[in-house]
Design a protein around this motif. Structure first.
Motif, PDB file in Angstrom:
ATOM      1  N   LEU A 128     -26.504  29.386 -44.079  1.00  0.00           N
ATOM      2  CA  LEU A 128     -26.351  29.373 -45.193  1.00  0.00           C
ATOM      3  C   LEU A 128     -26.816  28.230 -46.038  1.00  0.00           C
ATOM      4  O   LEU A 128     -27.291  28.339 -47.148  1.00  0.00           O
ATOM      5  CB  LEU A 128     -24.787  30.050 -45.544  1.00  0.00           C
ATOM      6  CG  LEU A 128     -24.504  30.020 -47.064  1.00  0.00           C
ATOM      7  CD1 LEU A 128     -25.079  31.057 -48.114  1.00  0.00           C
ATOM      8  CD2 LEU A 128     -23.021  29.998 -47.315  1.00  0.00           C
ATOM      9  N   ILE A 129     -26.288  27.300 -45.657  1.00  0.00           N
ATOM     10  CA  ILE A 129     -26.795  25.893 -46.198  1.00  0.00           C
ATOM     11  C   ILE A 129     -27.925  25.617 -46.102  1.00  0.00           C
ATOM     12  O   ILE A 129     -28.779  25.186 -47.439  1.00  0.00           O
ATOM     13  CB  ILE A 129     -25.777  24.656 -45.720  1.00  0.00           C
ATOM     14  CG1 ILE A 129     -24.314  24.830 -45.954  1.00  0.00           C
ATOM     15  CG2 ILE A 129     -26.373  23.424 -45.942  1.00  0.00           C
ATOM     16  CD1 ILE A 129     -23.061  23.985 -45.178  1.00  0.00           C
ATOM     17  N   ALA A 143     -22.843  29.279 -41.134  1.00  0.00           N
ATOM     18  CA  ALA A 143     -22.502  28.516 -42.119  1.00  0.00           C
ATOM     19  C   ALA A 143     -24.003  27.231 -42.303  1.00  0.00           C
ATOM     20  O   ALA A 143     -24.262  27.229 -43.436  1.00  0.00           O
ATOM     21  CB  ALA A 143     -21.189  27.732 -42.074  1.00  0.00           C
ATOM     22  N   MET A 144     -24.270  26.689 -41.363  1.00  0.00           N
ATOM     23  CA  MET A 144     -25.538  26.147 -41.298  1.00  0.00           C
ATOM     24  C   MET A 144     -26.586  26.488 -41.967  1.00  0.00           C
ATOM     25  O   MET A 144     -27.465  26.286 -42.748  1.00  0.00           O
ATOM     26  CB  MET A 144     -25.561  24.941 -40.140  1.00  0.00           C
ATOM     27  CG  MET A 144     -24.503  24.475 -39.671  1.00  0.00           C
ATOM     28  SD  MET A 144     -23.947  23.261 -40.918  1.00  0.00           S
ATOM     29  CE  MET A 144     -25.443  22.326 -41.152  1.00  0.00           C
ATOM     30  N   LEU A 198     -29.389  28.016 -49.080  1.00  0.00           N
ATOM     31  CA  LEU A 198     -29.298  27.331 -50.219  1.00  0.00           C
ATOM     32  C   LEU A 198     -30.238  26.408 -50.519  1.00  0.00           C
ATOM     33  O   LEU A 198     -30.936  26.194 -51.759  1.00  0.00           O
ATOM     34  CB  LEU A 198     -27.891  26.968 -50.301  1.00  0.00           C
ATOM     35  CG  LEU A 198     -26.837  28.171 -50.534  1.00  0.00           C
ATOM     36  CD1 LEU A 198     -25.581  27.644 -50.396  1.00  0.00           C
ATOM     37  CD2 LEU A 198     -27.099  28.900 -51.786  1.00  0.00           C
TER      38      LEU A 198
END
Lengths: 282, 282, 282, 282, 282
Positions: free
Chosen positions: A185-186, A182-183, A189
């Motif tokens: 992906l962040i 998740a980190m 982005l």
């Protein structure tokens, strides 16, 4: 049957001393080899296809490593997060008994108690059990005269509570294995938004996107090659420990009920895998 | 054993007063540090790679934040949604007892009841239990003369119902953690459709896509760095509270059955982690 | 204790009439606000970024809406699919009791039965229970003289079967929430294949892709802003109804066993949340 | 009560013959309509947006259909894979009873047994039960004089085993529903690698990519519009059959225990949905 | 009934010898066909669309195959990883009994014990049971005079422990099926970062990306066409073995309790599928 028991003990007086278990801390080569081998493999792939340098980006590492640490710690207390560091080491070096060794040991204790006709006799052998705190505690409950059914219930509860506790420790790593991608992906982005904001110069697109992808890469590596497999290993170890303690609990309850140790052997073999079944008698 | 009990109470008359528990509200630094640290990390990454301004877009924020609030509230009632705000605070500041403190407290109550030979004696100590409503209620059930088995069943049911209730509260945040990325995706799809509709001017593609990606970014940050970790923390807290109440319930039932408190100590230690085990006697 | 019961009933003859419950159908504002608010939010975003027209495509709507209806109905029978329409309405307008009201009502019935010394007395109050069919049925089982244990088992089975049935109804919406994004993906794949087949004219790529994305967009909106949240709401309502019926079942069994209603109050409060606990006596 | 039973049977001699159930095979229109309607919808979308031809590619179909068949069959035996074909048909045409019909039938049998005062009387009606093998077997167990508790245990075990077996059959389709998108992805990856290998001629990119996407498209259609919904339908049917058999099992056990059939009616209605509740007596 | 038993045994003296089961190792054609067929299908697709050579890349294979091996082994011990190789073979060639054969065999043993009036009679037939170690062990427990309830408990525990052990073995493959796509993703990310770093020469983009996609392709093929289906097959086999052992356990307990074998036949048929039901008597 009579000569089998004679072969085991030379007489009523000279009862066989249950062997203490050599339960030193051992390195887990599967863990070490797996982690090291995996990293060597992907590092080779990086070098083969160009320079290693294009895979190193300190800010990206900070986002993924630091962010995973921060976000994981939200779900726990500071104390648990600090302890998680040592938990990871326990996936590499730990002390673990074979279920079959545990079965042999409890059978020898049951044999002693049977032959001497009293569970109090076990008190003499308790210094040999220092290496196995669960067994030590189990036997002292019996020696203290607590009824066998209560002993069984107390030990069962402890086996379950210990397992729950180990699972929760593994849960921190498992949680980190969810947070890391998740980190990643962040981070990607963030990189993409920055890159798209200055699209004028096409020559910067490639490198900017490569950097943006690095956080996803770090997240995938951390989660899939470190956190999740280590969590699985810890859960597996908790499982084996629970099985060993189960054997001790079954055996101790059987001793407390003053059952025939041969009956205990049959019961223990029904939960051991065929290759680990024990033959204490005959 | 006799001198151990002597060391604990100086006589039958001067029974030891069970210590009231200092259960003030404490801040959860892990939560605070984790959320703040995580946001500082990603903000630094945004500033390092350009201006922070390109990451701020009010309509995108409205879609994700407002949409998450709206959609989450569909699955609940208005009352529950409003309460969810305070629920989030409970992940940061709450009053929580250590299981070992709870065990010591219930053991001291059991000791008093045993020494005085009557559970009615506990009535004198009930003003000390105001900080721990569950224990207060449990002891009053025993003092009121309700049979021990009924007390055990009532308390068990309450432990379970309380846990369920806390899990449901955490569920609102967990639900929000599922809705946020979905709203992010919907926002990005809106942005993409708008961008693709006016592809004539290539210079607008980059910025338009950057804006489109922002809702996905907001959704990922909200879900992974706020809602889901806070939900996990609330579930963890509910778990610890259930464990503490379990200890109170076990102890109260034991007092009601007028069991030996030493037996209770053994039982409590079987569910406490090794580092938190208590020694009230000797 | 005596004066408390005096405060409640002015005499043995004039027994207190249990209040009938005002359980009219109420609108669920959380559902209405959530769905309406969510749609207003995303519609604003569409208008702000261009024209609403580019988000409307009849064939795309047909694929997603029609396809979701068709595919969902495969897993059910025609009867169930038709009923699903009204099921959706039940997420907006329904009749629901507060657990605390239910607890007060059953306590008042238990009080009547206790004071009159006979469960047959309850027959007089049964016309007040028309609004609550489950309670009506439960009391008539007791009045008919069916043994308390059988009543408890029958009611328990009914609570469980009712909950299962409601969950199954919610399951249709949950299933639709899974099918909608799948139909969106299928529609987008159709659009992409068509677009890629005539890539010669680059000016058509953008609009064609925008249209292709619309089915994914519809699928995401339908699933995440309509079907899944409504399914959650229905499951939540089934949960509350089961809790209310549980209270009625516990109370009815207690009446059948002719237990002290004060004991029942303690038992009910052990499963009610602290803010909903009832004080019928004193 | 007396006249109710009079209305049911005109005398002790002329006992009411339990009606045989008309359980012919019926077509499931929901399944037929859903599958056909879904395919018509997406075919229309294909034709509207161009020619149907661009969606037909034999090698792509072979990869997805053949691959799904091959890979699914790895997890099962050849016998099970062949049987899966007929299993799919059972989602379209099957014989299914209404739970309320089953309840009426078992009540009429219970009534006969009660009125004649002997379960042996049921032997005369067993030829009417040929259509319902489970009920036939259940009644013959009772007629054979096997104790009611054993009958209940045997039937319960059979209900559970039958349900497990049906679930396993549905599992083949569910597995195929997982494999199909995976094969679609593999096919698309093959197409992409081939396309990227000869990127020199830009005019071939579009059509090549369209073909590559077709396997993903086929996989999505097969999984989401055929396999998964049919698996759900089979699971739903297994569920209804289990409910019907549960009713027979409850009724048979009640007959064996020679309970009052009115008591059985109350018990059956507690598990039937309100709209299907039966009134055999009065 | 009398002639049925006469048809089965020609007299009390010449008791029927229970047939030994021919349980040789058989090849599982579904597994072989499925794996081979699947690979032939995708290989054809590769050749049809160009040369097979563009799908072979040794470093990519090393990353996916080696990485999957390394990472999977982290979660287990070296011993378990080595054993996993032979575990995979057990999905192709294994010895498995039909549940109906098992039921016939245990019924014939029950018949012998009943006719001879003593379980000791079974000792003569134990050499026929060498092929079925579980049954052999079960019968020897009965012959050794262990009470029927203890035998049932011991065998039940063994059925469960054996199933758990087989599930754990299948778990290694299932874990590998999760790791392989993750390693594929990591490899593709490495390739993408390398490609994006040298975007100057557009002619290299296509081939570089094709190579980058290959690891994803290998991961998808390994996981979906090898590891996961084989894991499912192993789990299915463990399930059938557990069912067979369940039948032996039920039968042995029934023999130990000296029940009527006809009762055992009814009980066994209640868990066998209709097509496998047995008729030993009449």
């Amino acid at each position: 049957m009579a000569n089998a028991s004679a072969a085991n003990s030379t007489g009523q007086q000279a009862s066989p001393a249950p062997r203490p278990i050599q339960a030193g801390v051992t390195l887990d080569f599967a863990t070490l080899l797996g982690v090291a081998g995996g990293f060597i493999l992907i590092t080779s792939a990086m070098i083969l296809g160009g320079s290693l340098g294009s895979f190193i980006d300190i800010p990206a590492m900070l986002i993924v490593l630091g962010g995973t640490f921060m976000v994981t710690s939200i779900s726990y207390t500071l104390k648990e997060v600090v302890r998680a560091q040592s938990v990871m080491l326990r996936a590499i070096a730990y002390r673990q008994q074979q279920p079959s060794d545990a079965a042999m040991q409890i059978l020898s204790l049951a044999d002693v108690a049977r032959k001497q006709g009293s569970v109090l006799e076990l008190q003499k052998h308790m210094q040999n059990l220092r290496n196995t705190p669960f067994l030590h505690k189990a036997i002292s409950l019996v020696v203290d005269g607590i009824p066998a059914d209560d002993v069984a219930r107390i030990l069962e509860r402890e086996v379950y509570a210990t397992m729950q506790r180990h699972m929760k420790s593994a849960g921190i790593l498992r949680r980190a294995g969810e947070v890391a991608p998740a980190m990643g992906l962040i981070g990607t982005l963030i990189g993409l938004v920055q890159m798209l904001g200055r699209l004028e110069d096409p020559s910067t697109i490639g490198p900017a996107m490569a950097v943006a992808l690095l956080t996803t890469f770090y997240g995938a590596v951390l989660a899939n090659m470190v956190f999740t497999p280590l969590a699985s290993k810890l859960e597996r170890n908790a499982d084996v420990e629970a099985q060993v303690n189960q054997i001790y609990a079954m055996g101790t309850a059987s001793i407390g009920r003053q059952e025939n140790p041969r009956r205990l052997e049959v019961a223990l073999n029904s939960i051991l895998p065929p290759s680990e079944r024990v033959r204490y008698f005959d």
